[in-house]
Design a protein around this motif. Structure first.
Motif, mmCIF file in Angstrom:
data_model
loop_
_atom_site.group_PDB
_atom_site.id
_atom_site.type_symbol
_atom_site.label_atom_id
_atom_site.label_comp_id
_atom_site.label_asym_id
_atom_site.label_seq_id
_atom_site.Cartn_x
_atom_site.Cartn_y
_atom_site.Cartn_z
ATOM 1 N N HIS A 126 -9.473 1.005 5.020
ATOM 2 C CA HIS A 126 -8.180 1.177 5.687
ATOM 3 C C HIS A 126 -8.374 2.134 6.870
ATOM 4 O O HIS A 126 -9.169 3.079 6.794
ATOM 5 N N GLU A 134 -6.834 4.574 7.907
ATOM 6 C CA GLU A 134 -6.683 6.010 7.590
ATOM 7 C C GLU A 134 -7.942 6.552 6.917
ATOM 8 O O GLU A 134 -8.307 7.715 7.111
ATOM 9 N N LYS A 158 0.015 4.284 -0.306
ATOM 10 C CA LYS A 158 -0.656 5.442 0.310
ATOM 11 C C LYS A 158 -0.436 6.702 -0.549
ATOM 12 O O LYS A 158 -0.373 6.605 -1.771
ATOM 13 N N GLU A 163 -5.256 -5.052 10.730
ATOM 14 C CA GLU A 163 -4.219 -4.035 10.942
ATOM 15 C C GLU A 163 -4.511 -3.277 12.225
ATOM 16 O O GLU A 163 -5.320 -2.334 12.229
ATOM 17 N N ASN A 203 0.862 -1.192 0.000
ATOM 18 C CA ASN A 203 0.000 0.000 0.000
ATOM 19 C C ASN A 203 0.892 1.234 0.000
ATOM 20 O O ASN A 203 1.496 1.562 1.022
ATOM 21 N N LEU A 256 -0.127 -6.932 4.495
ATOM 22 C CA LEU A 256 -0.408 -5.651 3.844
ATOM 23 C C LEU A 256 0.671 -4.706 4.366
ATOM 24 O O LEU A 256 0.730 -4.415 5.566
ATOM 25 N N VAL A 257 1.540 -4.286 3.453
ATOM 26 C CA VAL A 257 2.765 -3.579 3.837
ATOM 27 C C VAL A 257 2.652 -2.118 3.417
ATOM 28 O O VAL A 257 2.350 -1.829 2.253
ATOM 29 N N GLY A 258 2.908 -1.202 4.338
ATOM 30 C CA GLY A 258 2.906 0.222 3.999
ATOM 31 C C GLY A 258 4.328 0.699 3.745
ATOM 32 O O GLY A 258 4.880 0.526 2.660
ATOM 33 N N GLY A 259 4.939 1.270 4.770
ATOM 34 C CA GLY A 259 6.265 1.890 4.642
ATOM 35 C C GLY A 259 7.288 1.019 3.921
ATOM 36 O O GLY A 259 7.993 1.493 3.013
ATOM 37 N N VAL A 303 5.103 -4.155 9.136
ATOM 38 C CA VAL A 303 5.749 -5.383 8.651
ATOM 39 C C VAL A 303 7.055 -5.008 7.943
ATOM 40 O O VAL A 303 7.098 -4.054 7.160
ATOM 41 N N GLY A 351 0.772 -3.672 9.576
ATOM 42 C CA GLY A 351 1.190 -2.808 10.684
ATOM 43 C C GLY A 351 2.654 -3.033 10.968
ATOM 44 O O GLY A 351 3.020 -3.996 11.645
ATOM 45 N N ILE A 400 0.271 0.635 12.888
ATOM 46 C CA ILE A 400 0.441 1.162 11.528
ATOM 47 C C ILE A 400 1.381 2.357 11.536
ATOM 48 O O ILE A 400 1.109 3.371 12.188
ATOM 49 N N GLY A 401 2.492 2.214 10.835
ATOM 50 C CA GLY A 401 3.442 3.317 10.670
ATOM 51 C C GLY A 401 4.158 3.697 11.957
ATOM 52 O O GLY A 401 4.786 4.755 12.026
HETATM 53 P P1 PGA Z 1 2.907 0.278 7.702
HETATM 54 O O1 PGA Z 1 1.429 0.465 7.083
HETATM 55 O O2 PGA Z 1 3.455 -1.010 7.123
HETATM 56 O O3 PGA Z 1 3.661 1.481 7.275
HETATM 57 O O4 PGA Z 1 2.729 0.183 9.186
HETATM 58 C C1 PGA Z 1 0.587 -0.622 6.902
HETATM 59 C C2 PGA Z 1 -0.728 -0.166 6.311
HETATM 60 O O5 PGA Z 1 -1.210 0.909 6.676
HETATM 61 O O6 PGA Z 1 -1.318 -0.863 5.469
#
Ligand code: PGA
Length: 246
Positions: free
Chosen positions: A93, A95, A11, A162, A9, A227-230, A209, A207, A167-168
């Motif tokens: 999500h 957010e 974002k 998540e 993701n 589900l990977v963000g950063g 990962v 969250g 998260i983040g």
């Molecule tokens: P993160 O985000 O890996 O940066 O914690 C995950 C997400 O919001 O899907």
């Protein structure tokens, strides 16, 4: 047997050229046992589709409007997402829930819209830190799932657990904390649908990962991917997560 899914993701990150470069550096991925999906910003979807078209990478969108078209300035609909090659769409999500006030009733409409345009919904659920500290995590998750899926008979979906506090933040849930919630989600799905359908639905953890913690998460029986963000904004770390062996 559920196929592992690793979803990235992005974002509200990457300009068009940054998105194209990042997508380009993922095209060499060859990981037949893992389904890889990326979620670039809307404006990059068309170009990224072209970049990844001969690779195993699939495309998804970060949200969807529940109407197919009309006077909804700034919004993006299911047919538009299909037209740029999306197969998946994130729904709810944290957010979106927090900053755009999306509630479970609206998410129910969005899931219906996704399904009606042949997009596979990835429903995101998760508790806040205060909810975890008050020991109401499982109640919160149950309400989020049952309200979002109310009267939806279709089971071709993915769930992403998540925890909002992870998260983040760099604070990943422990594999045991995540497994407890994942097993609970599968039980809710089994009661809401049936056992066989629940066994087929993938439940991703999200969250914080990273390649450092993915292995211990993926060892758990009900964690079917991430589900990977950063960490999805760096090709190297995203590929390392994809290549995690469990
Ligand atoms: P993160 O985000 O890996 O940066 O914690 C995950 C997400 O919001 O899907």
């Amino acid at each position: 047997m559920r196929t592992r899914m690793i979803a990235g993701n992005w974002k509200m990150n990457t300009t068009l050229s940054e998105a194209t470069n990042l997508a380009e550096s993922l095209t060499s991925i060859s990981s037949p046992e893992t389904e890889v999906v990326i979620f670039p910003p809307f404006i990059s979807l068309g170009t990224v589709q072209n970049t990844v078209k001969n690779s195993q990478i699939k495309l998804g969108a970060q949200t969807i409007h529940h109407e197919p078209k009309g006077a909804y300035t700034g919004e993006i609909s299911g047919p538009m997402l299909k037209s740029v090659g999306c197969d998946y769409v994130l729904i709810g999500h944290s957010e979106r829930r927090q900053y755009f006030h999306e509630d479970n009733a609206l998410l129910n409409q969005k899931i219906r819209a996704a399904i009606s345009h042949q997009l596979i919904p990835i429903l995101c659920v998760g508790e806040s830190l205060a909810e975890r500290e008050n020991n109401i995590t499982l109640d919160v998750i149950k309400t989020q799932i049952l309200e979002a899926l109310a009267a939806i008979p279709y089971t071709n979906m993915v769930i992403a657990y998540e925890p909002v506090w992870a998260i983040g933040t760099g604070k990943v849930a422990s594999p045991e904390q995540a497994q407890e919630v994942h097993a609970f989600i599968r039980k809710i799905l089994s009661d809401h649908y049936d056992k066989m359908s629940a066994e087929k639905i993938r439940i991703l953890y999200g969250g914080s990962v990273t390649p450092q913690n993915s292995h211990s998460l993926f060892e758990k029986p009900d964690i079917d991917g991430a589900l990977v963000g950063g960490a999805s904004l760096s090709a190297e770390s995203f590929i390392n997560i994809i290549q995690t062996h469990s």
